[in-house]
Design a protein around this motif. Sequence first.
Motif, PDB file in Angstrom:
ATOM      1  N   VAL A 129       0.842  -1.200   0.000  1.00 11.80           N
ATOM      2  CA  VAL A 129       0.000   0.000   0.000  1.00 11.80           C
ATOM      3  C   VAL A 129       0.876   1.248   0.000  1.00 11.80           C
ATOM      4  O   VAL A 129       0.622   2.211  -0.743  1.00 11.80           O
ATOM      5  CB  VAL A 129      -0.949   0.000   1.212  1.00 11.80           C
ATOM      6  N   LEU A 147      -5.739   5.482  -4.702  1.00 13.71           N
ATOM      7  CA  LEU A 147      -5.925   4.695  -3.483  1.00 13.71           C
ATOM      8  C   LEU A 147      -6.329   3.265  -3.803  1.00 13.71           C
ATOM      9  O   LEU A 147      -5.828   2.314  -3.185  1.00 13.71           O
ATOM     10  CB  LEU A 147      -6.972   5.355  -2.583  1.00 13.71           C
ATOM     11  N   LEU A 151      -4.206  -0.033  -2.639  1.00 19.56           N
ATOM     12  CA  LEU A 151      -4.804  -1.143  -1.886  1.00 19.56           C
ATOM     13  C   LEU A 151      -4.678  -2.445  -2.663  1.00 19.56           C
ATOM     14  O   LEU A 151      -4.379  -3.506  -2.095  1.00 19.56           O
ATOM     15  CB  LEU A 151      -6.270  -0.841  -1.590  1.00 19.56           C
ATOM     16  N   GLY A 154      -1.176  -3.750  -2.512  1.00 24.76           N
ATOM     17  CA  GLY A 154      -0.936  -4.370  -1.213  1.00 24.76           C
ATOM     18  C   GLY A 154      -1.438  -5.801  -1.162  1.00 24.76           C
ATOM     19  O   GLY A 154      -0.758  -6.706  -0.652  1.00 24.76           O
ATOM     20  N   LEU A 197      -9.512 -10.237   1.106  1.00 23.03           N
ATOM     21  CA  LEU A 197      -9.151  -8.832   0.868  1.00 23.03           C
ATOM     22  C   LEU A 197      -9.318  -8.464  -0.601  1.00 23.03           C
ATOM     23  O   LEU A 197      -9.744  -7.341  -0.925  1.00 23.03           O
ATOM     24  CB  LEU A 197      -7.702  -8.583   1.302  1.00 23.03           C
ATOM     25  N   VAL A 201     -11.393  -5.268  -1.904  1.00 21.02           N
ATOM     26  CA  VAL A 201     -10.765  -4.213  -2.697  1.00 21.02           C
ATOM     27  C   VAL A 201     -11.386  -4.145  -4.090  1.00 21.02           C
ATOM     28  O   VAL A 201     -11.606  -3.049  -4.631  1.00 21.02           O
ATOM     29  CB  VAL A 201      -9.240  -4.443  -2.788  1.00 21.02           C
ATOM     30  N   LEU A 209     -15.109   4.248  -2.912  1.00 20.96           N
ATOM     31  CA  LEU A 209     -14.533   4.107  -1.577  1.00 20.96           C
ATOM     32  C   LEU A 209     -15.372   4.792  -0.498  1.00 20.96           C
ATOM     33  O   LEU A 209     -14.881   5.089   0.570  1.00 20.96           O
ATOM     34  CB  LEU A 209     -13.103   4.676  -1.573  1.00 20.96           C
TER      35      LEU A 209
END
Length: 439
Positions: A129, A147, A151, A154, A197, A201, A209
């Motif tokens: 991230v 963003l 994410l 990550g 996750l 995401v 978001l």
Amino acid sequence: MILLAAPPSPIGAHPMLVFLLQLTVLLGVAFALGKLATRLNLPAVVGELTAGVILGPSLLAHVVPGLSSWLFPADAEQIHLLDAVGQLGVLLLVGFTGMHIDMKLVRRKGRTALYVSLGGLLLPLGFGVGVGLLLPSDLLSGDKGELAFALFLGVAMCVSAIPVIAKTLVELKILHRNIGQLTIGAAAVDDIVGWSLLSVVSAMATTGLRAGHLALTIGSLVAVLVLTYLVGRPVVKAGLTLANRSSDPAVTIAVVVVMLLACAAGTHALGLEPIFGTFLCGILISTSGILDRAKIAPLRTFVMGVLAPIFFATAGLRMDLTLLAEPQVLLSAVVVLVIAIAGKFVGAYLGARLGRLNHWEGLALGAGLNARGVIEVIVAMVGLRLGVLTTAGYTIVVLVAVVTSLMAPPMLRYAVKRIETTEDELDREREYAASSQPT
């Protein structure tokens, strides 16, 4: 008199010809290069991805542009035909990945596996991230925002590839040693959390978001996990029990495929990734204890020998290695690769030390869990499909998957040689070897 709507027209002769030739060329080249890779002691996925790279914008489009544009035209309907075959392959492939997970093993390894998996999960996730927020978003991130890209990167950093890890452990003859079992257990936890996750995401990238959408996505994830436990388990057991009444393997294969696709449709309907549903279904099938794996062996052979190579060759088609000639892209690739390796390695090592394992055991776990393999390729494809990654960003993530899979076996071999083998482990190896002999 009721006028019935005219049935949709069938696919045209030319699109069908192109589709059949695409499958022929992709499968033929991918299968050949996959076999060549295994002969060179490399993961087959390396050769299969290379097939797509050769046939895609990295090479064929430059060498023979006319042939490239005819065989792989930039036509949405033509691309969707090929993608449909690839999606079926990846759904079944992820289902088999779920079937590799042994939840009893995860529970048996307990706290030590938890420390290792958390270290190998949280540190690369945070690193990914962080670096995602610093990289040039105009080059690497798609139209979903910086963003969402950070994410997603990550998540791509924190996954591990159980099929690659298991194959490596088997080849090194350490799968049934403590370090091998611990590596598989930690990788299983990482993948379960990683797929969860990824679904969150991906949903955030699709709906935005905002807090309301995020709460709805997390609520959907919780609902899926609850339904999997309360409804999925008895349904899977009932389906497999019914299949076991027949001696025909086709019945078991059909039941397994229907359950995998139904779970994919269910999670997709809730706004989560379809592959998350097949992954959970694979775990349910594995933990049911009543699956006759010999009956689904033909399905696994078809998936691994036909559908998976087509999917990975299609994934390679979307890579453009010529983009690495741009200094910014090349520098970004080096940074992402270094962060990916260091994050997983250091995280797993620290987790192992917290779990009271010695230095060499920590190094072996860091080396083993670093293999991203097919799992990260699938994650990258999801990111490209959702518009989170550009072609440059996608190329970088797939390169990380390939390089880490190539690095893992020699690093693991080096560390394992320095770990003492106990008598219990030797007895377990002898017992496994004896059980593997034909009667």
